[in-house]
Design a protein around this motif. Structure first.
Motif, PDB file in Angstrom:
ATOM      1  N   LYS A  11       0.830  -1.213   0.000  1.00 36.18           N
ATOM      2  CA  LYS A  11       0.000   0.000   0.000  1.00 36.18           C
ATOM      3  C   LYS A  11       0.862   1.261   0.000  1.00 36.18           C
ATOM      4  N   THR A  12       1.981   1.215   0.731  1.00 37.83           N
ATOM      5  CA  THR A  12       2.853   2.389   0.803  1.00 37.83           C
ATOM      6  C   THR A  12       3.536   2.655  -0.534  1.00 37.83           C
ATOM      7  N   ASN A  13       3.895   1.594  -1.226  1.00 39.54           N
ATOM      8  CA  ASN A  13       4.725   1.767  -2.424  1.00 39.54           C
ATOM      9  C   ASN A  13       3.970   1.647  -3.746  1.00 39.54           C
ATOM     10  N   LYS A  54      -1.967  10.366  -0.948  1.00 42.60           N
ATOM     11  CA  LYS A  54      -2.468   9.592   0.207  1.00 42.60           C
ATOM     12  C   LYS A  54      -2.979   8.215  -0.218  1.00 42.60           C
ATOM     13  N   LYS A  55      -3.156   8.051  -1.543  1.00 45.43           N
ATOM     14  CA  LYS A  55      -3.596   6.760  -2.085  1.00 45.43           C
ATOM     15  C   LYS A  55      -4.966   6.345  -1.552  1.00 45.43           C
ATOM     16  N   VAL A  56      -5.886   7.293  -1.607  1.00 44.08           N
ATOM     17  CA  VAL A  56      -7.272   7.007  -1.220  1.00 44.08           C
ATOM     18  C   VAL A  56      -8.214   7.549  -2.292  1.00 44.08           C
ATOM     19  N   ASN A  69      -8.980   2.752   0.304  1.00 43.66           N
ATOM     20  CA  ASN A  69      -7.582   2.957  -0.060  1.00 43.66           C
ATOM     21  C   ASN A  69      -7.288   2.270  -1.395  1.00 43.66           C
ATOM     22  N   ILE A  70      -6.068   2.373  -1.828  1.00 37.62           N
ATOM     23  CA  ILE A  70      -5.690   1.888  -3.153  1.00 37.62           C
ATOM     24  C   ILE A  70      -5.910   0.376  -3.300  1.00 37.62           C
ATOM     25  N   LEU A  71      -5.742  -0.339  -2.179  1.00 40.19           N
ATOM     26  CA  LEU A  71      -5.957  -1.789  -2.227  1.00 40.19           C
ATOM     27  C   LEU A  71      -7.446  -2.104  -2.376  1.00 40.19           C
ATOM     28  N   ALA A  87      -3.903  -7.561  -3.521  1.00 38.18           N
ATOM     29  CA  ALA A  87      -2.563  -7.051  -3.186  1.00 38.18           C
ATOM     30  C   ALA A  87      -1.537  -7.519  -4.213  1.00 38.18           C
ATOM     31  N   GLU A  88      -1.647  -8.778  -4.620  1.00 40.16           N
ATOM     32  CA  GLU A  88      -0.717  -9.283  -5.639  1.00 40.16           C
ATOM     33  C   GLU A  88      -0.906  -8.546  -6.959  1.00 40.16           C
ATOM     34  N   CYS A  89      -2.175  -8.304  -7.287  1.00 47.50           N
ATOM     35  CA  CYS A  89      -2.506  -7.590  -8.511  1.00 47.50           C
ATOM     36  C   CYS A  89      -1.961  -6.158  -8.453  1.00 47.50           C
ATOM     37  N   LEU A  90      -2.170  -5.519  -7.308  1.00 51.19           N
ATOM     38  CA  LEU A  90      -1.710  -4.141  -7.118  1.00 51.19           C
ATOM     39  C   LEU A  90      -0.183  -4.054  -7.241  1.00 51.19           C
TER      40      LEU A  90
END
Ligand SMILES: [Zn+2]
Length: 364
Positions: A11-13, A54-56, A69-71, A87-90
Motif C-alpha cells: 500500500k505504501t509503495n 495519500k492513495k485514497v 484505499n488503493i488496495l 494485493a498481488e494484482c496491485l
C-alpha cells in the motif's frame, strides 16, 4: 510455498496513477488530487476523487459513495477478488515486489548494525545467519538410508538418536518426509483453507508415532524440514492421548515456527503460542512466528532480535501471567508490544475485526 504478502509495504509503495492507467480510467486535474468518472457506478460526471499521494479514493455520488484505499480500489475493480489477490494484482500493476526485497546476502542485518552483528560472534550463528556446519550433513543421505529412517520412524522409533552426549547446537534436518493426507476431514473441521493446507504442506498421518494425527511440518529459519508436530485429529482428545505430539528429542526452543517464510521480509513480527495460531495469521498476511508454548528461549530471542525490530506478543486470552513474563524477558532484548486477547480466545479463533483493530499495520 505461497509467497508472503506485506500489505503495508504494498500500500505504501503502490502507484495510483499506474492503477488508473491500468484500468483505462481518464483523469482530470493535476497534482495529487484528481477526478474521474467513478468506475463503480454509472457515472456521467467525474464523481470520483482520488488523492494519489495519500492513495485514497472517494465517490461523491450519493447513490454510490464507494471509498477506500488503493488496495480496496483494486479489490473492487477485480470484482472483490479478496485482499490477498488484490494485493498481488496491485503489486504487479505498480511493478513492485509483494514485500520489501531482501538485501543481498542472507542476513538482512549485515552492515546495518555492527552491534547486532558483533553480538553474533561466538554464538551458534555465523555472520550470515546460518548455523555453523549446518547444511553439510544433509547431502550425504542416500535414498536407502532415508527409507530406513522413515520406516523406523513410522514403526514408532524415536525420531532422533540421542546416543551421543555431545551438546549439539544444530537441529538436524529430517532425511525423509511423512506421507500425509491433505484431504482428511480434520482439516475441514479445523476450518483450514485449502490454500493454507497447501502452503503449510499439512495433512493427516496414518502410521507410526504420528498416526491419527494432523501433522504440520516444522522448518528451521533456513527452510530445512526439522520435525513434524502432530495434533490428535479428533475432539475431544482421549485422556490417554497427548493433544500435540512432537518428537521426543526435538529441540523446540531452537525453532520459531514460520520464521523461514517471513525472515527478511518484515520488520515487525507477531509472536503466538501455537502453530495453528501462526497459520491463521499468516494466511491473513500478518508476519507471525509461533513459540510452541508461552515461554521463550535464549535461542528464540536471538532469532527475534536478529530478524525483527519490534515484537507484538499475542498469547492466548487469559494467559496473563505467562504474557507478562514473556514480555518482560523480550523487553530486555527487543522493542515489544502486547496485544491482549479476550479470555477464552486465541489468535486462531479471535474475530478478524479484533485483529484489524489491534494490528492495523498488518491487516488490510
Ligand atoms: Zn461511484
Amino acid at each position: 510455498m505461497g509467497k508472503y504478502i506485506d500489505f503495508a509495504y504494498i500500500k505504501t509503495n503502490a502507484n495510483f496513477p499506474a492503477v488508473l492507467g491500468h484500468y483505462n480510467i481518464e483523469t482530470q486535474g493535476d497534482g495529487d488530487e484528481v477526478r474521474c468518472n467513478c468506475p463503480f457506478h454509472d457515472d456521467e460526471t467525474p464523481s470520483l476523487s482520488v488523492n494519489t499521494d495519500k492513495k485514497v479514493f472517494t465517490c461523491h455520488a450519493d447513490s454510490c459513495g464507494e471509498k477506500g484505499n488503493i488496495l480496496d480500489f483494486v479489490n473492487l475493480m477485480e470484482g472483490e477478488c479478496g485482499l490477498r489477490e488484490a494485493a498481488e494484482c496491485l503489486a504487479e500493476i505498480s511493478q513492485i515486489p509483494c514485500a520489501k526485497p531482501k538485501p543481498a546476502g542472507n542476513n538482512r542485518r549485515q552492515g546495518k548494525s555492527g552491534k547486532k552483528a558483533n553480538r553474533k560472534n561466538g554464538s551458534a550463528y555465523s555472520q550470515t545467519g546460518q548455523k555453523k556446519g549446518f547444511k553439510q550433513g544433509k547431502k550425504s543421505v542416500n535414498p536407502e538410508a532415508e527409507a530406513a529412517v522413515k520406516a523406523a520412524f513410522e514403526d514408532g522409533e524415536p525420531l532422533f538418536d540421542d546416543d551421543d552426549d555431545e551438546p549439539d547446537d544444530s537441529l538436524k534436518p529430517l532425511s525423509f518426509q511423512l506421507t500425509l493426507d491433505p484431504n482428511h476431514q480434520y482439516g475441514k473441521q479445523r476450518k483450514l483453507s485449502a490454500s493454507a493446507i497447501g502452503r503449510f504442506e499439512m495433512g493427516y498421518c496414518t502410521r507410526g508415532l504420528m498416526s491419527h494425527r494432523w501433522c504440520v511440518p516444522i522448518h528451521d529459519q533456513h527452510g530445512d524440514l526439522v520435525a513434524y508436530v502432530g495434533r490428535f485429529a479428533a475432539d475431544p482428545v482421549p485422556a490417554a492421548k497427548a493433544k500435540y505430539k512432537l518428537p521426543k528429542n526435538f529441540k523446540k526452543n531452537r525453532v520459531l515456527f514460520n520464521l523461514n517464510r517471513i525472515a527478511g521480509y518484515a520488520d515487525d513480527v507477531v509472536v503466538v503460542e501455537g502453530v495453528f495460531d501462526a497459520i491463521r495469521l499468516h494466511e491473513l498476511g500478518i508476519p507471525v512466528v509461533a513459540l510452541f508454548g508461552s515461554s521463550v528461549s535464549d535461542e528464540q530471542i536471538e532469532m527475534l532480535t536478529q530478524y525483527f525490530d519490534c515484537v507484538h506478543v499475542m498469547l492466548d486470552g487469559g494467559a496473563n501471567k505467562a504474557r507478562r513474563k514473556l514480555v518482560d524477558r523480550l523487553a530486555q532484548a527487543v522493542a515489544v508490544r502486547s496485544v491482549v486477547l479476550p479470555d477464552g480466545d486465541d489468535p486462531e479463533s479471535v474475530d478478524e475485526e479484533f485483529l484489524r483493530e489491534k494490528l492495523p499495520e498488518f491487516v488490510a
